[in-house]
Design a protein around this motif. Structure first.
Motif, short mmCIF file in Angstrom:
data_model
loop_
_atom_site.label_atom_id
_atom_site.label_comp_id
_atom_site.label_asym_id
_atom_site.label_seq_id
_atom_site.Cartn_x
_atom_site.Cartn_y
_atom_site.Cartn_z
N GLN A 37 25.76 54.65 83.12
CA GLN A 37 27.52 54.78 83.51
C GLN A 37 28.03 55.52 82.22
O GLN A 37 28.15 55.14 81.05
N PRO A 38 28.58 57.09 82.41
CA PRO A 38 29.23 57.52 81.57
C PRO A 38 30.63 57.26 81.48
O PRO A 38 31.19 56.42 82.35
N GLU A 39 31.81 58.11 80.88
CA GLU A 39 33.01 57.95 80.82
C GLU A 39 33.60 59.10 80.31
O GLU A 39 33.14 59.92 79.47
N ILE A 40 34.97 59.20 80.64
CA ILE A 40 35.67 60.53 80.45
C ILE A 40 36.92 60.02 79.52
O ILE A 40 37.86 59.21 80.03
N TYR A 41 37.10 60.57 78.37
CA TYR A 41 38.40 60.17 77.75
C TYR A 41 39.25 61.47 77.50
O TYR A 41 38.60 62.54 76.98
N PHE A 42 40.45 61.16 77.65
CA PHE A 42 41.31 62.20 77.74
C PHE A 42 42.52 61.93 76.46
O PHE A 42 43.23 60.98 76.98
N CYS A 43 42.76 62.61 75.41
CA CYS A 43 43.59 62.15 74.34
C CYS A 43 44.79 62.80 74.82
O CYS A 43 44.95 64.14 75.07
N VAL A 44 45.91 61.98 74.94
CA VAL A 44 47.41 62.94 75.20
C VAL A 44 48.39 62.69 73.99
O VAL A 44 49.31 63.39 73.95
N ARG A 45 48.03 61.86 73.03
CA ARG A 45 48.90 61.86 71.94
C ARG A 45 48.34 61.40 70.65
O ARG A 45 47.54 60.51 70.67
N GLY A 46 48.51 61.89 69.58
CA GLY A 46 48.37 61.46 68.12
C GLY A 46 46.84 62.19 67.61
O GLY A 46 46.47 63.21 68.58
N THR A 47 46.27 61.99 66.85
CA THR A 47 45.15 62.43 66.34
C THR A 47 44.16 61.38 65.43
O THR A 47 44.54 60.34 65.38
N GLY A 48 43.06 61.66 65.78
CA GLY A 48 41.92 60.90 65.27
C GLY A 48 40.43 61.46 65.59
O GLY A 48 40.32 62.52 65.72
N PHE A 49 39.57 60.41 65.63
CA PHE A 49 38.25 60.60 66.06
C PHE A 49 37.70 59.44 66.90
O PHE A 49 37.88 58.51 67.18
N LEU A 50 36.78 60.25 67.94
CA LEU A 50 36.08 59.17 68.72
C LEU A 50 34.72 59.35 68.34
O LEU A 50 34.03 60.51 67.89
N LEU A 51 33.85 58.03 67.99
CA LEU A 51 32.69 57.85 67.20
C LEU A 51 31.93 57.48 68.45
O LEU A 51 32.19 56.57 69.35
N MET A 52 30.60 58.02 68.52
CA MET A 52 29.60 57.69 69.65
C MET A 52 28.40 57.54 69.01
O MET A 52 27.99 58.31 68.02
N GLU A 53 27.75 56.54 69.33
CA GLU A 53 26.14 56.47 68.82
C GLU A 53 25.48 55.70 69.69
O GLU A 53 25.87 54.93 70.87
N SER A 54 24.40 56.38 69.96
CA SER A 54 23.15 56.11 71.05
C SER A 54 22.63 54.54 70.61
O SER A 54 22.23 54.47 69.28
N LYS A 55 21.73 53.94 71.40
CA LYS A 55 20.90 53.01 70.91
C LYS A 55 19.76 53.35 69.82
O LYS A 55 19.24 52.67 69.03
N GLU A 56 19.55 54.69 69.92
CA GLU A 56 18.24 55.19 69.32
C GLU A 56 18.97 55.73 67.91
O GLU A 56 18.15 56.09 67.12
N GLY A 57 20.25 55.35 67.71
CA GLY A 57 21.01 55.76 66.52
C GLY A 57 21.39 57.31 66.47
O GLY A 57 21.73 57.68 65.20
N ASP A 58 21.57 58.17 67.36
CA ASP A 58 21.95 59.34 67.32
C ASP A 58 23.57 59.23 67.26
O ASP A 58 24.40 58.56 68.20
N PHE A 59 24.30 59.70 66.12
CA PHE A 59 25.63 59.60 65.87
C PHE A 59 26.28 60.61 66.06
O PHE A 59 26.13 61.68 65.29
N GLN A 60 27.64 60.74 66.83
CA GLN A 60 28.18 61.84 66.87
C GLN A 60 29.68 61.59 66.89
O GLN A 60 30.22 60.51 67.11
N VAL A 61 30.36 62.70 66.44
CA VAL A 61 31.87 62.62 66.23
C VAL A 61 32.66 63.65 67.19
O VAL A 61 32.12 64.74 66.88
N ALA A 62 33.65 63.38 67.87
CA ALA A 62 34.51 64.37 68.34
C ALA A 62 35.79 64.03 67.64
O ALA A 62 36.54 63.03 67.54
N GLU A 63 36.40 65.13 67.08
CA GLU A 63 37.79 65.35 66.63
C GLU A 63 38.68 65.53 67.73
O GLU A 63 38.88 66.18 68.51
N TRP A 64 39.83 64.57 67.57
CA TRP A 64 40.95 64.43 68.70
C TRP A 64 42.31 64.91 68.44
O TRP A 64 42.61 64.56 67.04
N ARG A 65 42.81 65.78 69.12
CA ARG A 65 44.20 66.08 69.10
C ARG A 65 44.64 65.93 70.63
O ARG A 65 43.98 65.96 71.74
N PRO A 66 46.01 66.25 70.98
CA PRO A 66 46.48 65.87 72.21
C PRO A 66 45.74 67.19 73.05
O PRO A 66 45.79 68.19 72.54
#
Ligand code: S6P
Ligand code: ZN
Length: 197
Positions: free
Chosen positions: A101-130
């Protein structure tokens, strides 16, 4: 959680992107510092904040679009600005129980980061703005961090059947924590994982 009603007719909801309030919303969950106590690195700061009134870190509003043949859902989450020690307010974070099961996130206000990490340890970051929209593939844990001065609000689209698995995050956290240093967000190795860099 209230029982999910089946409605095979088209349905619309209305979202206020300034407040994160949407209607009709069947349920609102509120997470305070005490609900996330083990997630933050600075346990002294956690206890101080709880003693000072246990501030709200984020709210989750939720609406199921359940028909007789499908199970989409919409969540709108609002992380209020703030820190616990030097660490920015963030969600607990979770894997989906159903690993297809995947998911879609849609930032509508503010700033920050989405951290994502797989069970195998692949770590990814998405920088967010509206306006940033991120597809989270199956099998990646996901956590949102508010590093800005205003509420960080986003819409999550997912299947109800996906489920939430918090246990691996409670046990180990993510590879990195996000803290303020000289007024800027920086990523540091998670101190709960002594071997990570
Ligand atoms: C559900 C979706 C969101 C989160 C919400 C809070 O799959 O990812 O609705 O539940 O953003 O995060 P958490 O980690 O406390 O469930
Ligand atoms: Zn999710």
């Amino acid at each position: 959680m209230k029982p999910v009603e089946i409605n095979d007719l088209p349905t619309s909801v209305w979202l206020d992107i300034n407040t994160g309030v949407f209607e009709p919303c069947v349920e609102i969950s509120r997470r305070k510092v005490s609900d996330l106590a083990m997630m933050f690195a600075d346990q002294e700061a956690v206890q101080q904040l709880i003693a000072q009134g246990d501030p709200v870190v984020y709210d989750i509003r939720y609406h199921p679009f359940q028909t007789s043949t499908s199970d989409m859902a919409l969540g709108v989450s609002t992380i209020y600005p703030g820190k616990v020690g030097d660490e920015y307010h963030m969600t607990k974070g979770h894997f989906h129980v159903r690993m297809d099961q995947p998911e879609i996130y849609f930032c509508v206000r503010g700033t920050g980061f989405l951290l994502m990490e797989s069970k195998e340890g692949d770590f990814q970051v998405a920088e967010w703005r509206p306006g940033t929209i991120t597809h989270i593939p199956p099998q990646y844990a996901h956590r949102v961090v508010n590093t800005g001065p205003e509420p960080l609000i986003w819409v999550a689209s997912y299947h109800l059947a996906a489920g939430h698995d918090y246990e691996p995050i409670i046990a180990r956290g993510f590879a990195k924590i996000v803290v303020e240093k000289d007024g800027q967000p920086v990523f540091l190795p998670n101190p709960r994982r002594p071997n990570s860099s």
